[in-house]
Design an enzyme around this catalytic site. Structure first.
Site, PDB file in Angstrom:
ATOM      1  CG  ASP A 222      -1.946   1.026   1.273  1.00  0.00           C
ATOM      2  OD1 ASP A 222      -2.809   0.973   0.394  1.00  0.00           O
ATOM      3  OD2 ASP A 222      -1.929   1.892   2.170  1.00  0.00           O
ATOM      4  CD  GLU A 273      15.855 -13.598   4.469  1.00  0.00           C
ATOM      5  OE1 GLU A 273      14.941 -14.052   5.206  1.00  0.00           O
ATOM      6  OE2 GLU A 273      16.471 -12.552   4.713  1.00  0.00           O
TER       7      GLU A 273
HETATM    8  C1  NOJ Z   1      -4.449   2.986  -0.867  1.00  0.00           C
HETATM    9  C2  NOJ Z   1      -5.587   2.041  -0.598  1.00  0.00           C
HETATM   10  O1  NOJ Z   1      -5.862   1.318  -1.763  1.00  0.00           O
HETATM   11  C3  NOJ Z   1      -6.732   2.888  -0.124  1.00  0.00           C
HETATM   12  O2  NOJ Z   1      -7.929   2.157  -0.069  1.00  0.00           O
HETATM   13  C4  NOJ Z   1      -6.369   3.468   1.212  1.00  0.00           C
HETATM   14  O3  NOJ Z   1      -7.391   4.338   1.645  1.00  0.00           O
HETATM   15  C5  NOJ Z   1      -5.061   4.257   1.140  1.00  0.00           C
HETATM   16  N1  NOJ Z   1      -4.051   3.575   0.374  1.00  0.00           N
HETATM   17  C6  NOJ Z   1      -4.512   4.489   2.516  1.00  0.00           C
HETATM   18  O4  NOJ Z   1      -4.016   3.298   3.041  1.00  0.00           O
END
Ligand code: NOJ
Length: 559
Positions: A222, A273
Site C-alpha cells: 500500500d 530468502e
Molecule cells: C491505498 C488504498 O488502496 C486505499 O484504499 C487506502 O485508503 C489508502 N491507500 C490508505 O491506506
C-alpha cells in the site's frame, strides 16, 4: 476438463523458477464485501474459503486480499493496529491458514495487502508515542514535529491530506498542554511511520517474514510511493487536477522520493530468502509509466499497478499509446507490464467508461455528480475493455464483482456512506463506497447470498438480483461466462507470456493486435467494421454478421 487437487499441487510445485507473477491473472478480494459466513453484514475469511471453487472455475491464478489484519476499520482496514493478527470481524489466524491451504490446493496463489506507510492510531507504537515525551524514541517511530507560530499553534507545513483537510494533527501532551503535531497523509487515525528509522524498517522485515512463514505468495504494498518524505518537509500545494492518491504531479515532497527504493531492495532480499517465487506489487501512483517502471527494477518490486492504463480514457489512440509505452518501459527494466481496470479506490469501469464528464478517478460519483453514466453503454464498454486487457501479455488484475459486470452504486443514501473522504470533505467528495458494495451471489436469497441473514454493511441495489452469480453462471451470454471464456483461452494459449504485434488496416478507432495465436480487435468507433475470416474464440458482445459493432471486442484464432 476436470481439474483435480493433484493437478493443482503439480502446477504450484512446478512453478518455482517460473516467476508465475509475470503472467498471472490476479483477482482482488475486498474481504468485507466478498462473502459473509458469519452473517454479521461484513464479509470474512471463511466466506472467501467457501467460494474458492468459484474462483477456480473463473480461472484466476492468484488472489490478492485487501487488509484483514487487526484494525479499528476507520479506513476499511487500511488502518492496521496489529500487523500479525486477523481482525475478529474477518475471523482468526486459523481461518487465514485454512483459506490459504484451500487456495493452494486449488492451484491459486495468495497475496496479502501490507500497509507500511502508516499504522492505525490504535497501534501500540502510536499509543506509546502519545504517552512519551517529544524527542523520545517512542515518538521517533512516527513523524512528530513542533508546530509553527508563537505557541506552536500552526501545523509544521501546509500539506493537505489525500482524504481532504490538513495533513497534521496536534496532540495533547501528558501534562495536558497542547503539544507536537503528527503527520497523516490519509485520515488522522492513520499516522505515518518514519521510514528513516531503522527500528521501523526492522519491524516490517519481521512482519514480512511472519506472513511468508505462513506460506503467502507475496504482498500488495500500500502507498509504496509514500514512505519517505523530502528532507525538511517543505511546503507544497497540490495540483487540484491531481489523481485520487495524489501522485500525478512531479516533485511532490511526500511521493516517490528516491529513499524509497532502498526499502524495496531490503524487502526484495527478504523475499529471496524464501523458496518458490514470492512477489511484491507496488501500489504506486506516479506521474509517468517510465517513473513507475523504476519501481520494478530487478532488485526491487516484481510488479507495479499500471494506473496509467486504468486512467486512460475510452479512446483507441490513447489505448494504443499507453499499451505500447507500458510494454516498452516495463520491458526495458526486465519486468512484466501489469494491467488493471478497477479496484476498491476507483469508480467501477462498468460505470467509469461511460461517464460523460471528466471525473476524478478516486473521488467516486454520487447522485449529484455531473455526467451520469449510461449503464448499458457502460457495461458494453466494460466488457470490451476487459476483453482487450486480457489479450495483453503480462499480468492482469481483476477486482471482485467486475466478472458480474457490477456498476458503481451511485445512489447510496448519504447516511450509509462510510469512506473517510466523505466525512473529511463534508460530503463534497462522495468517496469510494460505491465500488465496495457487497457482492450478489444468489438472486433469490437474503442479501443476494452475501450471507444468510440479509445484513449488509452497505445496501445492495435491487437490480443486483439480476446480476447475481447464480443467474449468470449457466448463461452463455453473461458477463461471467465471458470472463470464464477469456481466462480459459488466455491460459490455454499462453497469452500472458506472449508478445504483442499491432495489426493495421482497421482505422483509427480500432485497436487491433496479434498475441500468438489470437488476433484481438476492439472497436471503439461509432461505426461497425469488417471482421477478417477466422474462428471467433470470444466476443464481448453480439456480432453483426461478419461485422464488429461499436464498443465490442473480439478474439479470433489467428491464421
Ligand atoms: C491505498 C488504498 O488502496 C486505499 O484504499 C487506502 O485508503 C489508502 N491507500 C490508505 O491506506
Amino acid at each position: 476438463m476436470t481439474f483435480t487437487q493433484e493437478d493443482a499441487r503439480a502446477e504450484l510445485a512446478s512453478a518455482p523458477g517460473s516467476e508465475w507473477w509475470r503472467t498471472a491473472v490476479i483477482y482482488q478480494i475486498y474481504p468485507r464485501s466478498f462473502a459473509d459466513a458469519s452473517g454479521d453484514g461484513l464479509g470474512d475469511l471463511p466466506g472467501v474459503t467457501a467460494h474458492l471453487d468459484d474462483l477456480r472455475e473463473l480461472g484466476v491464478d492468484a488472489i490478492w486480499l485487501s487488509p484483514f489484519q487487526t484494525s479499528p476499520q476507520k479506513d476499511a482496514g487500511y488502518d492496521v493496529a496489529d500487523y500479525r493478527d486477523v481482525d475478529p470481524i474477518f475471523g482468526t489466524l486459523a481461518d487465514f491458514d485454512a483459506m490459504l491451504a484451500g487456495a493452494h490446493e486449488r492451484g491459486i496463489r495468495v497475496i496479502v495487502d501490507l500497509v507500511p506507510n502508516h499504522s492505525s492510531d490504535q497501534h501500540v507504537w502510536f499509543q506509546q508515542a502519545l504517552k512519551a515525551a517529544p524527542g523520545s524514541p517512542e515518538r521517533a517511530r512516527h513523524i512528530f514535529r513542533e508546530g509553527k507560530g508563537e505557541n506552536g499553534e500552526l501545523p509544521p507545513n501546509n500539506w493537505e491530506s489525500v482524504f481532504g483537510g490538513g495533513m497534521w494533527k496536534r496532540v495533547t501532551e501528558a501534562d495536558g498542554t497542547p503539544g507536537q503535531w503528527y503527520l497523516h497523509i490519509f485520515d488522522e487515525t492513520q499516522p505515518d511511520f518514519d521510514w528513516t528509522n531503522e527500528e521501523v524498517r526492522a519491524e516490517f522485515r519481521d512482519v514480512l517474514r511472519f506472513w511468508l512463514d505462513r506460506g503467502v505468495d507475496g504482498f500488495r504494498v500500500d502507498v509504496a510511493h509514500g514512505l519517505i518524505k523530502a528532507e525538511g518537509l517543505p511546503d507544497y500545494t497540490p495540483d487540484p487536477e491531481g489523481g485520487s492518491m495524489g501522485g500525478d504531479a512531479d516533485a511532490v515532497p511526500y511521493w516517490g522520493q528516491p529513499g524509497v527504493h532502498e526499502v524495496w531492495r531490503e524487502w526484495h532480499e527478504v523475499l529471496a530468502e524464501y523458496d518458490g517465487d514470492r512477489a511484491l506489487c507496488a501500489e504506486a501512483w506516479l506521474p509517468t509509466v517510465a517513473e513507475t517502471a523504476l519501481w520494478v527494477r530487478p532488485d526491487e518490486m516484481h510488479q507495479a499497478f499500471n494506473f496509467h492504463y486504468l486512467e486512460t480514457k475510452w479512446d483507441a489512440a490513447a489505448l494504443r499509446a499507453v499499451i505500447e509505452e507500458s510494454l516498452a518501459e516495463y520491458g526495458a527494466v526486465g519486468a512484466p507490464s501489469t494491467w488493471v481496470l478497477s479496484n476498491h479506490d476507483v469508480v467501477r469501469h462498468a460505470s467509469r467508461l461511460a461517464l460523460t464528464a471528466e471525473n476524478p478517478q478516486g473521488a467516486g460519483i454520487g447522485p449529484k455528480s455531473p455526467g451520469q453514466p449510461d449503464p448499458v453503454k457502460g457495461l458494453r464498454r466494460a466488457r470490451a475493455a476487459t476483453a482487450l486487457m486480457l489479450a495483453l501479455p503480462g499480468s492482469s488484475y481483476l477486482y471482485q464483482g467486475e466478472e458480474l459486470g457490477l456498476p458503481e452504486v451511485i445512489d447510496l443514501p448519504d447516511d450509509a456512506r462510510q469512506d473517510p473522504t466523505w466525512f473529511r470533505t463534508n460530503g463534497e467528495r462522495y468517496g469510494r463506497d460505491g465500488c465496495r458494495v457487497p457482492l450478489p451471489w444468489t438472486a433469490d436469497a437474503p442479501a443476494y447470498g452475501f450471507n444468510d441473514t440479509g445484513a449488509s454493511w452497505l445496501p445492495q441495489p435491487t437490480e443486483w438480483a439480476g446480476l447475481a452469480h447464480d443467474v449468470q453462471v449457466d448463461d452463455p451470454a453473461s458477463t461471467l461466462s465471458m470472463y470464464r471464456a477469456l481466462l480459459a483461452e488466455r491460459r490455454a494459449r499462453g497469452l500472458g507470456a506472449g508478445a504483442l504485434e499491432w495489426v493495421d488496416g482497421y482505422g483509427d478507432d480500432v485497436v487491433a493486435a496479434r498475441n500468438g495465436s489470437v488476433l484481438v480487435i476492439a472497436n471503439l468507433g461509432a461505426a461497425s467494421v469488417d471482421l477478417p475470416a477466422g474462428e471467433v474464440l470470444v466476443a464481448s458482445g453480439p456480432l453483426d454478421g461478419d461485422r464488429l459493432p461499436t464498443d465490442t471486442t473480439v478474439w479470433i484464432a489467428a491464421a
